[in-house]
Design a protein around this motif. Sequence first.
Motif, PDB file in Angstrom:
ATOM      1  N   MET A   1       3.522 -30.569  -8.467  1.00  0.00           N
ATOM      2  CA  MET A   1       3.511 -29.905  -7.168  1.00  0.00           C
ATOM      3  C   MET A   1       4.864 -30.031  -6.494  1.00  0.00           C
ATOM      4  SD  MET A   1      -0.290 -30.990  -5.783  1.00  0.00           S
ATOM      5  CE  MET A   1      -0.115 -30.028  -4.280  1.00  0.00           C
ATOM      6  N   GLU A   2       5.522 -31.171  -6.653  1.00  0.00           N
ATOM      7  CA  GLU A   2       6.858 -31.333  -6.094  1.00  0.00           C
ATOM      8  C   GLU A   2       7.851 -30.382  -6.755  1.00  0.00           C
ATOM      9  OE1 GLU A   2       7.821 -35.396  -6.571  1.00  0.00           O
ATOM     10  OE2 GLU A   2       6.428 -36.104  -5.035  1.00  0.00           O
ATOM     11  N   LYS A   3       7.712 -30.206  -8.074  1.00  0.00           N
ATOM     12  CA  LYS A   3       8.606 -29.287  -8.779  1.00  0.00           C
ATOM     13  C   LYS A   3       8.388 -27.842  -8.321  1.00  0.00           C
ATOM     14  CE  LYS A   3      10.681 -32.301 -11.391  1.00  0.00           C
ATOM     15  NZ  LYS A   3      12.143 -32.557 -11.226  1.00  0.00           N
ATOM     16  N   LEU A   4       7.130 -27.485  -8.078  1.00  0.00           N
ATOM     17  CA  LEU A   4       6.843 -26.139  -7.582  1.00  0.00           C
ATOM     18  C   LEU A   4       7.476 -25.915  -6.212  1.00  0.00           C
ATOM     19  CD1 LEU A   4       3.128 -25.586  -8.620  1.00  0.00           C
ATOM     20  CD2 LEU A   4       5.096 -24.239  -9.355  1.00  0.00           C
ATOM     21  N   ALA A   5       7.436 -26.939  -5.373  1.00  0.00           N
ATOM     22  CA  ALA A   5       8.062 -26.825  -4.055  1.00  0.00           C
ATOM     23  C   ALA A   5       9.575 -26.699  -4.189  1.00  0.00           C
ATOM     24  CB  ALA A   5       7.691 -28.034  -3.200  1.00  0.00           C
ATOM     25  N   ASP A   6      10.162 -27.426  -5.187  1.00  0.00           N
ATOM     26  CA  ASP A   6      11.608 -27.327  -5.400  1.00  0.00           C
ATOM     27  C   ASP A   6      12.009 -25.937  -5.892  1.00  0.00           C
ATOM     28  OD1 ASP A   6      11.822 -29.942  -4.644  1.00  0.00           O
ATOM     29  OD2 ASP A   6      11.839 -30.735  -6.700  1.00  0.00           O
ATOM     30  N   GLN A  28       5.213 -21.105 -15.368  1.00  0.00           N
ATOM     31  CA  GLN A  28       5.064 -22.211 -16.318  1.00  0.00           C
ATOM     32  C   GLN A  28       4.700 -23.511 -15.610  1.00  0.00           C
ATOM     33  OE1 GLN A  28       8.827 -22.199 -18.385  1.00  0.00           O
ATOM     34  NE2 GLN A  28       8.046 -20.883 -20.038  1.00  0.00           N
ATOM     35  N   LEU A  29       5.377 -23.778 -14.500  1.00  0.00           N
ATOM     36  CA  LEU A  29       5.071 -24.997 -13.749  1.00  0.00           C
ATOM     37  C   LEU A  29       3.649 -24.967 -13.197  1.00  0.00           C
ATOM     38  CD1 LEU A  29       8.411 -25.626 -11.805  1.00  0.00           C
ATOM     39  CD2 LEU A  29       7.407 -27.074 -13.577  1.00  0.00           C
ATOM     40  N   SER A  30       3.205 -23.804 -12.756  1.00  0.00           N
ATOM     41  CA  SER A  30       1.831 -23.690 -12.253  1.00  0.00           C
ATOM     42  C   SER A  30       0.836 -23.953 -13.379  1.00  0.00           C
ATOM     43  CB  SER A  30       1.607 -22.295 -11.660  1.00  0.00           C
ATOM     44  OG  SER A  30       2.471 -22.066 -10.570  1.00  0.00           O
ATOM     45  N   GLY A  31       1.132 -23.448 -14.584  1.00  0.00           N
ATOM     46  CA  GLY A  31       0.256 -23.704 -15.730  1.00  0.00           C
ATOM     47  C   GLY A  31       0.221 -25.179 -16.094  1.00  0.00           C
ATOM     48  N   TYR A  32       1.384 -25.853 -16.053  1.00  0.00           N
ATOM     49  CA  TYR A  32       1.415 -27.292 -16.341  1.00  0.00           C
ATOM     50  C   TYR A  32       0.586 -28.079 -15.331  1.00  0.00           C
ATOM     51  CZ  TYR A  32       5.407 -26.121 -19.347  1.00  0.00           C
ATOM     52  OH  TYR A  32       6.216 -25.588 -20.304  1.00  0.00           O
ATOM     53  N   LEU A  33       0.682 -27.676 -14.055  1.00  0.00           N
ATOM     54  CA  LEU A  33      -0.082 -28.366 -13.018  1.00  0.00           C
ATOM     55  C   LEU A  33      -1.581 -28.215 -13.251  1.00  0.00           C
ATOM     56  CD1 LEU A  33      -0.361 -29.849 -10.336  1.00  0.00           C
ATOM     57  CD2 LEU A  33      -0.114 -27.642  -9.172  1.00  0.00           C
ATOM     58  N   LEU A  34      -2.023 -27.005 -13.556  1.00  0.00           N
ATOM     59  CA  LEU A  34      -3.449 -26.772 -13.803  1.00  0.00           C
ATOM     60  C   LEU A  34      -3.939 -27.560 -15.018  1.00  0.00           C
ATOM     61  CD1 LEU A  34      -3.680 -22.930 -13.116  1.00  0.00           C
ATOM     62  CD2 LEU A  34      -4.425 -24.808 -11.631  1.00  0.00           C
TER      63      LEU A  34
END
Length: 284
Positions: A1-6, A28-34
């Motif tokens: 979530m921090e990476k998505l905000a960055d 990709q980051l959203s997929g990793y988070l899920l």
Amino acid sequence: MEKLADVDNVSPALIEGGQNTLAKMRRQLSGYLLKALEYEEKEAICGEHRNSYYKTDHDATATCLKEDYYSGLGSQMHAAYNAQIVVSNGFVVSYYVSQDRTAIRTLQPAMEQYYRWYGTYPERLCADAGYGSLANYEYCDQKGIKAFIKYGSWNREKTVRNPATYEYVDENTFQCLGESKEQRVEPPPNYRYKSNSAYFYVKDCSRCNFGLYCRRYLKNKSQNSRLFEIHPRYALLKQQARDLLLSPEAIEMRVNRSCQVEGVFGAIKQNMEYTRFHRRSRIG
């Protein structure tokens, strides 16, 4: 979530490929988070000491059953529980339902449940090789239970197909199958060993009639010496179990176990026509 905000604060001009590449990184980051959240949820549902669970019953474990009406003889995995019963004089005096795929970890909780119900532990206990382990032998020894429990190699030793290759005498003495008594030695240098292991070195095996049998698993079968790695506590408890299992009392206990415990399951399946138990959750 921090990476998505960055990522939201990154300018497309700083990324090779521009806006399209930045959008792809965000997806990709959203997929990793899920996926991370999904794995955390599954690990929390599964808990410790299990590798699987069923979506329709989270408490059930995927198990290959002996017989199944729909898929034949153990050809598919099904949601199942491990049922243990304690029988005394032909009566079921206790039962225990677990999520374990094998019986080896069910003996202690089954005995603890017996203790909660009756306020005492049984004086004698007879069980098959599925329960033979160091932890179970030590547990019975601590609780004062006379354990007639087989170990994994019992049947092979009894039929002399695979006799035991050594006898543990004491912490410093060991006798091999060829009746050669040896002393304990230090582990060889650069040898990976367990902290609870003991090592005994047999120097001369050239005249031993059991040399080929004893060295059957060694890479170099022509060598005239052998190093034995032994867990002293487990070796001692196994030998005590072997002595108990060969006594007249144990023979009577083993015959009774075959008649009573297996007979109870037979009566349930054949006479009561319970070929399949239907259960949902451990407490249900």
